[in-house]
Design an enzyme around this catalytic site. Structure first.
Site, PDB file in Angstrom:
ATOM      1  N   TYR A 104       0.818  -1.216   0.000  1.00 60.92           N
ATOM      2  CA  TYR A 104       0.000   0.000   0.000  1.00 60.92           C
ATOM      3  C   TYR A 104       0.847   1.258   0.000  1.00 60.92           C
ATOM      4  O   TYR A 104       0.397   2.331  -0.419  1.00 60.92           O
ATOM      5  CB  TYR A 104      -0.952   0.001   1.194  1.00 60.92           C
ATOM      6  CG  TYR A 104      -0.307   0.204   2.553  1.00 60.92           C
ATOM      7  CD1 TYR A 104      -0.115   1.482   3.070  1.00 60.92           C
ATOM      8  CD2 TYR A 104       0.089  -0.876   3.325  1.00 60.92           C
ATOM      9  CE1 TYR A 104       0.461   1.671   4.320  1.00 60.92           C
ATOM     10  CE2 TYR A 104       0.652  -0.701   4.567  1.00 60.92           C
ATOM     11  CZ  TYR A 104       0.847   0.580   5.061  1.00 60.92           C
ATOM     12  OH  TYR A 104       1.424   0.768   6.294  1.00 60.92           O
ATOM     13  N   LYS A 120      -8.639  -6.631   8.189  1.00 56.98           N
ATOM     14  CA  LYS A 120      -8.045  -7.791   7.525  1.00 56.98           C
ATOM     15  C   LYS A 120      -8.746  -9.035   8.055  1.00 56.98           C
ATOM     16  O   LYS A 120      -9.309  -9.019   9.145  1.00 56.98           O
ATOM     17  CB  LYS A 120      -6.540  -7.919   7.830  1.00 56.98           C
ATOM     18  CG  LYS A 120      -5.683  -6.738   7.414  1.00 56.98           C
ATOM     19  CD  LYS A 120      -4.210  -6.979   7.787  1.00 56.98           C
ATOM     20  CE  LYS A 120      -3.373  -5.761   7.468  1.00 56.98           C
ATOM     21  NZ  LYS A 120      -1.933  -5.958   7.818  1.00 56.98           N
ATOM     22  N   ASP A 131      -7.183   3.296   9.594  1.00 56.31           N
ATOM     23  CA  ASP A 131      -6.292   3.148   8.442  1.00 56.31           C
ATOM     24  C   ASP A 131      -7.029   2.578   7.227  1.00 56.31           C
ATOM     25  O   ASP A 131      -6.791   2.978   6.086  1.00 56.31           O
ATOM     26  CB  ASP A 131      -5.132   2.201   8.762  1.00 56.31           C
ATOM     27  CG  ASP A 131      -4.563   2.318  10.154  1.00 56.31           C
ATOM     28  OD1 ASP A 131      -5.315   2.632  11.099  1.00 56.31           O
ATOM     29  OD2 ASP A 131      -3.360   2.067  10.326  1.00 56.31           O
ATOM     30  N   ARG A 155      -1.392   9.126  12.951  1.00 63.79           N
ATOM     31  CA  ARG A 155      -1.497   8.728  11.543  1.00 63.79           C
ATOM     32  C   ARG A 155      -2.821   8.049  11.247  1.00 63.79           C
ATOM     33  O   ARG A 155      -3.335   8.158  10.125  1.00 63.79           O
ATOM     34  CB  ARG A 155      -0.318   7.836  11.135  1.00 63.79           C
ATOM     35  CG  ARG A 155      -0.337   7.548   9.628  1.00 63.79           C
ATOM     36  CD  ARG A 155       1.017   7.213   9.051  1.00 63.79           C
ATOM     37  NE  ARG A 155       1.459   5.883   9.390  1.00 63.79           N
ATOM     38  CZ  ARG A 155       2.674   5.595   9.826  1.00 63.79           C
ATOM     39  NH1 ARG A 155       3.558   6.557  10.031  1.00 63.79           N
ATOM     40  NH2 ARG A 155       3.017   4.353  10.081  1.00 63.79           N
ATOM     41  N   TRP A 167      -5.033   9.094   8.167  1.00 64.47           N
ATOM     42  CA  TRP A 167      -5.593   8.229   7.125  1.00 64.47           C
ATOM     43  C   TRP A 167      -7.086   8.507   6.940  1.00 64.47           C
ATOM     44  O   TRP A 167      -7.586   8.592   5.811  1.00 64.47           O
ATOM     45  CB  TRP A 167      -5.431   6.756   7.499  1.00 64.47           C
ATOM     46  CG  TRP A 167      -4.072   6.129   7.471  1.00 64.47           C
ATOM     47  CD1 TRP A 167      -3.500   5.401   8.480  1.00 64.47           C
ATOM     48  CD2 TRP A 167      -3.129   6.080   6.377  1.00 64.47           C
ATOM     49  NE1 TRP A 167      -2.269   4.924   8.085  1.00 64.47           N
ATOM     50  CE2 TRP A 167      -2.024   5.319   6.801  1.00 64.47           C
ATOM     51  CE3 TRP A 167      -3.130   6.613   5.089  1.00 64.47           C
ATOM     52  CZ2 TRP A 167      -0.917   5.079   5.988  1.00 64.47           C
ATOM     53  CZ3 TRP A 167      -2.029   6.371   4.272  1.00 64.47           C
ATOM     54  CH2 TRP A 167      -0.945   5.626   4.725  1.00 64.47           C
ATOM     55  N   SER A 181       0.657  -9.395  18.217  1.00 60.01           N
ATOM     56  CA  SER A 181       1.680  -9.754  19.197  1.00 60.01           C
ATOM     57  C   SER A 181       1.322  -9.052  20.489  1.00 60.01           C
ATOM     58  O   SER A 181       0.620  -8.049  20.496  1.00 60.01           O
ATOM     59  CB  SER A 181       3.073  -9.338  18.728  1.00 60.01           C
ATOM     60  OG  SER A 181       3.233  -7.935  18.804  1.00 60.01           O
TER      61      SER A 181
END
Length: 373
Positions: free
Chosen positions: A33, A128, A138, A208, A212, A333
């Protein structure tokens, strides 16, 4: 340097430093991307100036991925990763300019992903497949402008309300009623370790991610029919979100922090990509008439702050953009827990493609708006 030169100088720096974006360190030729963030800046410059070198750079960086049958090297539709749509935004201009049908076929391949992409119960795309039932700010930039342009270009009877729905549902679940800012993400199932068990929201306002979101809205509003019933609501969401962000614009520099509402907190820093994205959205909002003229002062402070705070020129005359967060996410994680400590722990780098691309777009949009005065 005069203000009108920053976009061209930044583009030249990128072309000379990285003739092939996909050969840049860490990308290893994969479909990413990040390329789309930079190349949309080149597309804006090309359309504004008519200079074919900008289009050639786009073509040289997208064509190697797109095969004659429309397949995309390094892309897997069954990953259902909304990020993979972003570089597909360049396919529309490539198809229109070259007439090569492979670009339309490739756009169709990405469109097919959206037809089967998993959604929340209210119809918002998951970020996702590996992040189930989650909306991340985002993802609005990655998917919504591509989706809209595809519908307008190739499916004229397509339901634009589905594009609008993405923003409306996202704002409903991520907006903080006290500040008006949007949290980075929301988990419909309240299952993720990072989310509030009552609201489903992640705990911080990452710069950010907000960048976005407002970039996505500005890009969608540029194409969205103004007479559509959802247009006023999309314009309201952009205005409200930018108004909330304006309250956290750093007084001294005119730009924004990595964690937006924690300017004075230890470890926080002024961050280039978020600041560029917010400046871009303000400039485009003014140009489109969504934001009134009183926003020009806010924009001027932000734009000048970008140059003063983040830009250094090398002895070759190349533009370096400093102080960009390399990456930040949630889950996957135990360390990516959405805490303040997490967001300030990620590496801060120079000339990150996301940061450079956002800066290029901000400069090009600012100059386009200023040129119409």
């Amino acid at each position: 340097m005069e203000q009108s030169q920053w976009a061209a100088r930044t583009a030249l720096s990128i072309m000379e430093r990285t003739p092939r974006l996909y050969e840049d360190h860490g990308y290893n030729g994969r479909w990413s991307y990040d390329y789309g963030v930079i190349l949309k800046g080149f597309e804006r410059l090309w359309k504004a100036t008519g200079d074919e070198k900008y289009f050639r750079y786009i073509e040289e960086n997208v064509a190697p991925f797109v095969q004659e049958d429309g397949s995309i090297r390094g892309y897997r539709q069954d990953e259902f990763n909304i990020d993979h749509l972003n570089s597909g935004k360049l396919l529309f201009a490539l198809h229109k300019k070259t007439g090569e049908d492979k670009y339309r076929k490739a756009a169709g391949l990405l469109r097919e992903q959206l037809k089967r992409h998993p959604r929340t119960s209210e119809g918002a795309f998951w970020h996702k497949q590996i992040y189930p039932y989650q909306i991340w700010l985002d993802g609005l930039y990655m998917g919504a402008p591509f989706y809209l342009e595809y519908l307008l270009s190739y499916e004229p009877d397509g339901g634009l309300e589905d594009v609008a729905r993405q923003f409306i549902v996202c704002e409903r679940h991520t907006k903080d009623p006290k500040t008006g800012l949007l949290y980075h993400a929301w988990d419909e199932k309240r299952a993720q370790p990072w989310c509030d068990r009552k609201t489903g929201r992640s705990p911080n306002f990452w710069g950010r991610s907000l960048g976005w979101f407002v970039m996505a809205l500005a890009d969608v509003l540029e194409l969205f029919p103004a007479d559509h019933r959802d247009y006023p609501e999309l314009a309201r969401i952009l205005t409200d979100t930018l108004t909330a962000l304006r309250s956290y614009q750093d007084a001294a520099s005119g730009v924004w922090h990595q964690v937006v509402d924690a300017g004075g907190r230890k470890g926080n820093y002024l961050e280039a990509s978020a600041s560029s994205m917010i400046a871009y959205a303000i400039a485009k909002g003014i140009r489109l008439g969504v934001l009134p003229a009183e926003w020009r002062e806010t924009l001027a402070r932000a734009y000048n702050g970008l140059i003063e705070e983040f830009v250094l020129e090398t002895k070759e005359g190349w533009v370096n953009l400093n102080k960009t967060c390399q990456v930040a996410g949630l889950g996957g994680s135990s360390r990516r827990d959405g805490t303040y400590a997490y967001y300030i722990s990620e590496p801060i780098i120079t000339n990150d493609q996301k940061g450079l691309g956002a800066f290029l777009q901000a400069c090009a949009e600012y100059e386009l708006m200023a040129g119409r005065d």
